[in-house]
Scaffold this motif. Structure first.
Motif, PDB file in Angstrom:
ATOM      1  N   UNK A 283      32.381  46.267  48.041  1.00 15.12           N
ATOM      2  CA  UNK A 283      31.853  45.264  47.129  1.00 15.12           C
ATOM      3  C   UNK A 283      31.602  45.919  45.785  1.00 15.12           C
ATOM      4  N   UNK A 284      31.644  45.109  44.735  1.00 15.96           N
ATOM      5  CA  UNK A 284      31.363  45.613  43.387  1.00 15.96           C
ATOM      6  C   UNK A 284      30.050  45.075  42.841  1.00 15.96           C
ATOM      7  N   UNK A 285      29.378  44.247  43.593  1.00 15.56           N
ATOM      8  CA  UNK A 285      28.113  43.638  43.167  1.00 15.56           C
ATOM      9  C   UNK A 285      26.962  44.589  43.470  1.00 15.56           C
ATOM     10  N   UNK A 286      26.279  45.069  42.447  1.00 16.43           N
ATOM     11  CA  UNK A 286      25.204  46.033  42.662  1.00 16.43           C
ATOM     12  C   UNK A 286      24.009  45.405  43.374  1.00 16.43           C
ATOM     13  N   UNK A 287      23.907  44.083  43.349  1.00 15.76           N
ATOM     14  CA  UNK A 287      22.819  43.413  44.070  1.00 15.76           C
ATOM     15  C   UNK A 287      23.045  43.392  45.580  1.00 15.76           C
ATOM     16  N   UNK A 288      24.246  43.774  46.011  1.00 17.03           N
ATOM     17  CA  UNK A 288      24.549  43.850  47.430  1.00 17.03           C
ATOM     18  C   UNK A 288      24.617  45.293  47.909  1.00 17.03           C
ATOM     19  N   UNK A 289      24.100  46.202  47.122  1.00 16.19           N
ATOM     20  CA  UNK A 289      24.107  47.629  47.478  1.00 16.19           C
ATOM     21  C   UNK A 289      22.670  48.080  47.750  1.00 16.19           C
ATOM     22  N   UNK A 290      22.369  49.320  47.472  1.00 12.93           N
ATOM     23  CA  UNK A 290      21.043  49.871  47.697  1.00 12.93           C
ATOM     24  C   UNK A 290      21.034  50.887  48.821  1.00 12.93           C
ATOM     25  N   UNK A 291      20.267  51.967  48.625  1.00 14.40           N
ATOM     26  CA  UNK A 291      20.114  52.981  49.657  1.00 14.40           C
ATOM     27  C   UNK A 291      21.324  53.847  49.892  1.00 14.40           C
TER      28      UNK A 291
ATOM     29  N   UNK B 167      19.148  53.907  45.393  1.00 15.93           N
ATOM     30  CA  UNK B 167      17.777  54.042  45.872  1.00 15.93           C
ATOM     31  C   UNK B 167      17.334  52.795  46.621  1.00 15.93           C
ATOM     32  N   UNK B 168      16.175  52.869  47.225  1.00 10.70           N
ATOM     33  CA  UNK B 168      15.604  51.722  47.925  1.00 10.70           C
ATOM     34  C   UNK B 168      16.309  51.425  49.233  1.00 10.70           C
ATOM     35  N   UNK B 169      16.225  50.194  49.660  1.00  8.55           N
ATOM     36  CA  UNK B 169      16.834  49.745  50.901  1.00  8.55           C
ATOM     37  C   UNK B 169      18.115  48.971  50.635  1.00  8.55           C
ATOM     38  N   UNK B 170      18.926  48.915  51.661  1.00  8.14           N
ATOM     39  CA  UNK B 170      20.197  48.191  51.538  1.00  8.14           C
ATOM     40  C   UNK B 170      19.950  46.698  51.388  1.00  8.14           C
ATOM     41  N   UNK B 171      20.651  46.089  50.447  1.00  9.98           N
ATOM     42  CA  UNK B 171      20.582  44.642  50.252  1.00  9.98           C
ATOM     43  C   UNK B 171      21.906  43.986  50.640  1.00  9.98           C
ATOM     44  N   UNK B 172      22.646  44.660  51.503  1.00  9.52           N
ATOM     45  CA  UNK B 172      23.929  44.138  51.954  1.00  9.52           C
ATOM     46  C   UNK B 172      23.726  42.855  52.751  1.00  9.52           C
ATOM     47  N   UNK B 173      24.659  41.908  52.645  1.00  7.78           N
ATOM     48  CA  UNK B 173      24.563  40.685  53.459  1.00  7.78           C
ATOM     49  C   UNK B 173      24.522  40.975  54.955  1.00  7.78           C
ATOM     50  N   UNK B 174      25.034  42.147  55.378  1.00  7.72           N
ATOM     51  CA  UNK B 174      24.995  42.517  56.789  1.00  7.72           C
ATOM     52  C   UNK B 174      23.665  43.124  57.213  1.00  7.72           C
ATOM     53  N   UNK B 175      22.751  43.291  56.240  1.00  7.16           N
ATOM     54  CA  UNK B 175      21.441  43.839  56.556  1.00  7.16           C
ATOM     55  C   UNK B 175      21.410  45.352  56.482  1.00  7.16           C
ATOM     56  N   UNK B 176      20.252  45.934  56.867  1.00  7.70           N
ATOM     57  CA  UNK B 176      20.063  47.381  56.787  1.00  7.70           C
ATOM     58  C   UNK B 176      21.000  48.163  57.668  1.00  7.70           C
ATOM     59  N   UNK B 177      21.517  47.552  58.738  1.00  2.00           N
ATOM     60  CA  UNK B 177      22.430  48.259  59.639  1.00  2.00           C
ATOM     61  C   UNK B 177      23.742  48.628  58.947  1.00  2.00           C
ATOM     62  N   UNK B 178      24.022  47.985  57.796  1.00  2.00           N
ATOM     63  CA  UNK B 178      25.271  48.269  57.087  1.00  2.00           C
ATOM     64  C   UNK B 178      25.327  49.709  56.599  1.00  2.00           C
TER      65      UNK B 178
END
Length: 628
Positions: free
Chosen positions: A363-371, A440-451
């Motif tokens: 993905x290229x959306x930084x709002x779907x990244x994190x961690x 940084x922070x936690x994952x904001x992936x649509x698949x959740x933290x398990x991603x």
């Protein structure tokens, strides 16, 4: 004369041979294609480095080789190559970044069915840029200039099955054509007014170094502004910047190559190569400076509100190119070229780092990244170095080159100095936002933290170029510090701007750190609400998210009227021209059918026709006599 300088013509020939071989091999030779493209690029880099080392000798002199090309009547067009300190530096930058992109692409494009075609396009792109750099006259430079545009079209639209990629490729090609048309007219004017119609850079320097000689200031200004129009198109300056962010539809390694060392660098290089023409016109210099200063702050503010990681970096490139143009317009050839030199390394690092991220999370959306900092430590650390260099934080490379530009701006034009500081603050702020939301922070992936458990660091073939570029982003700034002026002397630049302004240095560091701190407080600690601007000034957020509606303005003012005009022309062609053609055909067909019926072999029909004809003739004669 040193042997490697004399043989510099071989440097662009190496990637060109690679292109021919890869084109002949076809798609099936995937591994061979990677090796051929990479080895050709490495060979070009090694030879460029040898040329640069020869240029560092105290007694080094410029070398030019020219031969007759085309003779028309009494005039002969020449073609050749010229090696100067400026061209030697550009050779190293282009070939080094090109080689690292070749290595990186072996991992990034590994599963692409057309990887051999991809490497062939890269080789042709590198050849075009190297030919442009070595050109000794404006005509041959223009030929390679156009070839660079063709290569960008091929690479931006490489994934041609995607409608967005096809649209981006066409947009890049068409928008840059506007600037290229201006450049061509400028070259024609230069050809008309130059003594003996010479277009060689050596002759241009000798003529315009004396403020134009027989060429009037007005003509000089027109020529300079037309040349600048070409640079505006290629280097994405306002208002022709709109193609550059859309060019992100191409593969990420190409984004790195375009933004760091080839296409967008060509415009800045063009201004530097024809700098004497611009110096002969105060209007042209001011135009370059103000367009560059406005572009720097304009693009930096847009980057604050973007969520696509590649588009953020694309607008960052537009902003940094604005810095380079501003420096050139203020008279600092050293400042503009030095920033081009350092920017090539940390911007290539950032784009290749973004490619590593995209390769891992798709993905290229930084709002779907994190961690991503934990599973991708090497990418995170190298990306941090690139971000700090871009933000102008000492001792990273971007600080030294940006500080030199701000020093010149402070002494020459306080307004442009303020614009430069504003752009520097925005740069630090949006890069902090990008880094925090991605790593940084936690994952904001649509698949959740398990991603995050599925995320892995990129293979070594992709991370090795990141490490090399990170090292260069750290040390490249020491080539020219505010205290030694080495690059200015090396470029034989008598216009070296004053160094060591304490106000400029302190201001540059202060706004950079302020941007980092505010960005951390907003996106890292959350002590400042992320929606503070959205809540209080939603119109501003919407304005930045929509990129000041420049594309929409073009759509309303230019594209829709042209489309309507084209639709009208098509309707005129279909119904008026086509109708007339059809009417003529129908009339001929009807007349032939009538004649066919009359010529039926019946005597009665012929008698009736003769009588009718006789009556018509009698009526015509009587009518003529009455009228007379």
């Amino acid at each position: 004369m040193d042997m490697y300088t004399k043989a510099a013509w071989i440097i662009p020939l190496l990637p060109f041979v690679s292109f021919l071989v890869l084109t002949a091999l076809g798609r099936s030779y995937r591994t061979a294609g990677v090796w051929i493209g990479s080895l050709a690029s490495l060979s070009a880099f090694v030879m460029s480095l040898l040329v640069l080392l020869e240029r560092l000798k105290p007694n080094a002199v410029d070398y030019n080789y020219t031969l007759d090309w085309i003779t028309i009547n009494r005039y002969t067009f020449n073609i050749g190559y010229e090696v100067t300190n400026l061209t030697a530096m550009m050779l190293v930058v282009v070939t080094l970044v090109g080689f690292l992109v070749n290595v990186y692409s072996a991992g990034y494009m590994k599963n692409d069915e057309r990887i051999t075609v991809f490497y062939g396009y890269i080789s042709l792109f590198t050849f075009s840029m190297l030919g442009l750099v070595l050109s000794d006259n404006m005509l041959s430079l223009y030929i390679f200039w156009e070839l660079v545009g063709v290569c960008s079209f091929l690479l931006v639209g490489f994934w041609c099955s995607k409608p967005s990629a096809r649209a981006a490729a066409k947009k890049a090609f068409i928008v840059t054509r506007i600037g290229d048309a201006g450049l061509l007219i400028g070259i024609l004017l230069l050809f008309w007014y130059m003594p003996d119609h010479s277009l060689g850079f050596t002759m241009i320097e000798s003529v315009f170094d004396g403020q134009g000689g027989s060429i009037t200031t007005g003509i000089t200004t027109v020529i300079a502004l037309l040349i600048f129009l070409g640079a505006v198109g290629k280097s994405g300056q306002f208002p022709l910047h709109i193609w550059l962010p859309d060019a992100m539809e191409g593969p990420t390694p190409i984004s790195a190559l375009i933004h760091a060392a080839t296409m967008v660098a060509a415009g800045v290089f063009l201004i530097a190569r024809t700098f004497d023409i611009f110096e002969a016109s105060a209007i042209a210099m001011n135009t370059v400076a103000y367009v560059g200063g406005f572009t720097a702050i304009f693009a930096a503010t847009i980057a604050l509100a973007q969520n696509d990681i590649k588009r953020i970096l694309a607008y960052s490139t537009v902003s940094q190119l604005g810095y380079m143009m501003m420096a050139l317009g203020l008279g600092s050839l050293t400042g503009g070229i030095f920033h081009l030199f350092t920017h090539a390394f940390f911007k290539a690092l950032l784009f290749l780092g973004a490619g590593s991220i995209i390769h891992a999370v798709h993905t290229q959306n930084i709002n779907e990244m994190g961690g991503l900092g934990k599973p991708m430590r090497l990418t995170a650390w190298t990306f941090a170095i690139g971000a700090l260099a871009l933000a102008g934080i000492p001792p990273f490379a971007g600080f030294w080159s940006k500080d030199l530009i701000l020093t010149v701006a402070l002494e020459e034009n306080p307004l442009l100095f303020a614009l430069g500081l504003g752009a520097a603050f925005c740069t630090a702020l949006y890069m902090t936002r990008l880094y925090v939301l991605v790593f940084l922070g936690k994952s904001r992936s649509p698949q959740g933290g398990s991603a995050l458990g599925k995320v892995k660091e990129s293979p070594w073939v992709m991370t090795l170029p990141l490490v090399v570029l990170a090292a260069l982003s750290l040390v490249a700034g020491f080539v020219e510090t505010p205290w030694n002026g080495w690059l200015g002397t090396w470029l034989s630049d008598e216009r070296v701007a004053p160094h060591g302004s304490a106000v400029a240095i302190a201001s540059s560091i202060a706004v950079g750190l302020l941007g980092l701190v505010i960005g951390w407080l907003i996106y890292g600690k959350g002590r400042i609400s992320r929606t503070i601007i959205t809540d209080r000034m939603p119109w501003l957020t919407k304005l930045l998210e929509n990129k000041y509606y420049v594309d929409e303005c073009y759509e309303a003012v230019i594209i829709k009227p042209l489309r309507a005009f084209g639709t009208g022309l098509m309707a005129f062609d279909t119904y008026v021209i086509g109708g007339a053609v059809k009417l003529a055909g129908s009339a001929a067909s009807g007349a032939s059918k009538l004649a066919l019926k009359l010529q039926n072999g019946h005597v009665q029909t012929y008698s009736v026709a003769a009588v009718i004809g006789f009556i018509v003739i009698i009526i015509a004669i009587i009518g003529r006599r009455i009228l007379s």
